[in-house]
Scaffold this motif. Structure first.
Motif, PDB file in Angstrom:
ATOM      1  N   CYS A   1       0.892  -1.086  -0.030  1.00 28.04           N
ATOM      2  CA  CYS A   1      -0.157  -0.023   0.226  1.00 28.04           C
ATOM      3  C   CYS A   1       0.948   1.332  -0.005  1.00 28.04           C
ATOM      4  O   CYS A   1       0.548   2.160  -0.784  1.00 28.04           O
ATOM      5  CB  CYS A   1      -0.948   0.078   1.319  1.00 28.04           C
ATOM      6  N   PHE A   2       2.185   1.342   0.655  1.00 27.34           N
ATOM      7  CA  PHE A   2       2.613   2.580   1.010  1.00 27.34           C
ATOM      8  C   PHE A   2       3.327   2.648  -0.645  1.00 27.34           C
ATOM      9  O   PHE A   2       3.471   3.817  -0.946  1.00 27.34           O
ATOM     10  CB  PHE A   2       3.993   2.438   2.140  1.00 27.34           C
ATOM     11  N   GLU A   3       3.883   1.646  -1.116  1.00 28.19           N
ATOM     12  CA  GLU A   3       4.401   1.756  -2.370  1.00 28.19           C
ATOM     13  C   GLU A   3       3.562   2.316  -3.541  1.00 28.19           C
ATOM     14  O   GLU A   3       4.062   3.154  -4.136  1.00 28.19           O
ATOM     15  CB  GLU A   3       5.034   0.180  -3.004  1.00 28.19           C
ATOM     16  N   THR A   4       2.554   2.004  -3.408  1.00 33.37           N
ATOM     17  CA  THR A   4       1.364   2.561  -4.521  1.00 33.37           C
ATOM     18  C   THR A   4       1.198   3.878  -4.113  1.00 33.37           C
ATOM     19  O   THR A   4       1.237   4.875  -5.015  1.00 33.37           O
ATOM     20  CB  THR A   4      -0.021   1.695  -4.050  1.00 33.37           C
ATOM     21  N   LEU A   5       1.034   4.217  -2.739  1.00 37.09           N
ATOM     22  CA  LEU A   5       0.965   5.561  -2.129  1.00 37.09           C
ATOM     23  C   LEU A   5       2.024   6.530  -2.616  1.00 37.09           C
ATOM     24  O   LEU A   5       1.977   7.743  -2.820  1.00 37.09           O
ATOM     25  CB  LEU A   5       0.205   5.588  -0.840  1.00 37.09           C
ATOM     26  N   GLU A   6       3.206   5.983  -2.685  1.00 36.04           N
ATOM     27  CA  GLU A   6       4.520   6.784  -2.712  1.00 36.04           C
ATOM     28  C   GLU A   6       4.537   7.318  -4.282  1.00 36.04           C
ATOM     29  O   GLU A   6       4.414   8.426  -4.476  1.00 36.04           O
ATOM     30  CB  GLU A   6       5.605   6.034  -2.443  1.00 36.04           C
ATOM     31  N   LYS A   7       4.159   6.295  -5.059  1.00 33.92           N
ATOM     32  CA  LYS A   7       4.062   6.499  -6.575  1.00 33.92           C
ATOM     33  C   LYS A   7       3.074   7.617  -6.713  1.00 33.92           C
ATOM     34  O   LYS A   7       3.025   8.560  -7.863  1.00 33.92           O
ATOM     35  CB  LYS A   7       3.728   5.089  -7.400  1.00 33.92           C
ATOM     36  N   TYR A   8       1.514   7.442  -6.144  1.00 27.91           N
ATOM     37  CA  TYR A   8       0.585   8.379  -6.493  1.00 27.91           C
ATOM     38  C   TYR A   8       1.059   9.659  -6.297  1.00 27.91           C
ATOM     39  O   TYR A   8       0.739  10.626  -6.766  1.00 27.91           O
ATOM     40  CB  TYR A   8      -0.475   7.680  -5.381  1.00 27.91           C
ATOM     41  N   THR A   9       1.567   9.805  -4.726  1.00 25.06           N
ATOM     42  CA  THR A   9       1.828  11.191  -4.337  1.00 25.06           C
ATOM     43  C   THR A   9       2.910  11.782  -5.023  1.00 25.06           C
ATOM     44  O   THR A   9       2.908  12.848  -5.016  1.00 25.06           O
ATOM     45  CB  THR A   9       2.140  11.016  -2.960  1.00 25.06           C
ATOM     46  N   LYS A  10       3.945  11.102  -5.542  1.00 27.13           N
ATOM     47  CA  LYS A  10       5.183  11.637  -6.254  1.00 27.13           C
ATOM     48  C   LYS A  10       4.661  12.426  -7.508  1.00 27.13           C
ATOM     49  O   LYS A  10       5.010  13.403  -8.120  1.00 27.13           O
ATOM     50  CB  LYS A  10       6.325  10.776  -6.306  1.00 27.13           C
ATOM     51  N   LYS A  11       3.608  11.873  -8.146  1.00 30.44           N
ATOM     52  CA  LYS A  11       3.042  12.539  -9.303  1.00 30.44           C
ATOM     53  C   LYS A  11       2.328  13.879  -8.966  1.00 30.44           C
ATOM     54  O   LYS A  11       2.254  14.613  -9.822  1.00 30.44           O
ATOM     55  CB  LYS A  11       1.884  11.249 -10.149  1.00 30.44           C
ATOM     56  N   ASP A  12       1.984  13.828  -7.740  1.00 25.94           N
ATOM     57  CA  ASP A  12       1.098  14.941  -7.374  1.00 25.94           C
ATOM     58  C   ASP A  12       2.304  15.905  -6.508  1.00 25.94           C
ATOM     59  O   ASP A  12       1.654  16.872  -6.101  1.00 25.94           O
ATOM     60  CB  ASP A  12       0.028  14.723  -6.355  1.00 25.94           C
ATOM     61  N   GLY A  13       3.486  15.797  -6.661  1.00 28.55           N
ATOM     62  CA  GLY A  13       4.421  16.939  -6.092  1.00 28.55           C
ATOM     63  C   GLY A  13       5.326  16.571  -4.756  1.00 28.55           C
ATOM     64  O   GLY A  13       5.870  17.326  -4.407  1.00 28.55           O
ATOM     65  N   ALA A  14       4.768  15.100  -4.253  1.00 25.63           N
ATOM     66  CA  ALA A  14       5.738  14.932  -2.934  1.00 25.63           C
ATOM     67  C   ALA A  14       7.137  14.592  -3.266  1.00 25.63           C
ATOM     68  O   ALA A  14       7.539  14.114  -4.351  1.00 25.63           O
ATOM     69  CB  ALA A  14       5.099  13.640  -2.692  1.00 25.63           C
ATOM     70  N   LYS A  15       7.913  15.601  -2.502  1.00 23.98           N
ATOM     71  CA  LYS A  15       9.461  15.287  -2.598  1.00 23.98           C
ATOM     72  C   LYS A  15      10.112  14.539  -1.489  1.00 23.98           C
ATOM     73  O   LYS A  15      10.862  13.858  -1.759  1.00 23.98           O
ATOM     74  CB  LYS A  15      10.104  16.635  -2.401  1.00 23.98           C
TER      75      LYS A  15
END
Length: 155
Positions: free
Chosen positions: A105-119
């Protein structure tokens, strides 16, 4: 395959019962005063307001696998600052825990949020089993917050 489902503010009331159950069952909150606060309108209205804030909006999401909700999270990406992704809540529903589900779940969330600007990612945590989980996926200790709660960070 795990997917992310955003919870829109107009459907947040469906989330509250699941959220308070998690806080109590996982012993995040244990005394009546905290239970009353997290069940109350002040807390919930604050979160609703943050869900409508721009640019640093609060996101609430479900993790979905095979059409079933298997967990949830709430987080904010501080786009107006340095792209910090701060995790407020993150949990896998008890019957889906184990077998690396939290990691997936975290791997999925990490990819998802990086597309939205998470650094980079940050959270605070005090429970030993949670600390082990976060360290296992690459978080390191990063001081304390204003309430003296330990902070963890992943770049």
């Amino acid at each position: 395959m795990i997917k992310i489902q955003e919870i829109p503010v107009e459907h947040i009331n469906d989330f509250w019962e699941i959220h308070i159950r998690y806080l109590i069952d996982d012993k995040i909150i244990v005394d009546k005063e905290d239970i009353d606060y997290f069940s109350g309108n002040e807390y919930r209205n604050t979160l609703k307001t943050l869900m409508n804030r721009e640019p640093d909006k609060l996101h609430m999401i479900y993790f979905i696998r095979d059409g079933l909700k298997i967990g949830a999270s709430s987080y904010c990406i501080y786009k107006s600052e340095d792209g910090k992704y701060f995790i407020l809540d993150y949990w896998i529903f008890p019957k889906f825990r184990g077998n690396q589900t939290g990691h997936q779940c975290f791997e999925t969330l990490e990819k998802y949020t990086k597309k939205d600007g998470a650094k980079h990612f940050e959270l605070n945590c005090t429970k030993e089993n949670s600390i082990r989980f976060w360290k296992a996926i690459g978080f390191i200790e990063n001081g304390v917050d204003e309430y003296e709660m330990p902070l963890f960070r992943k770049d």
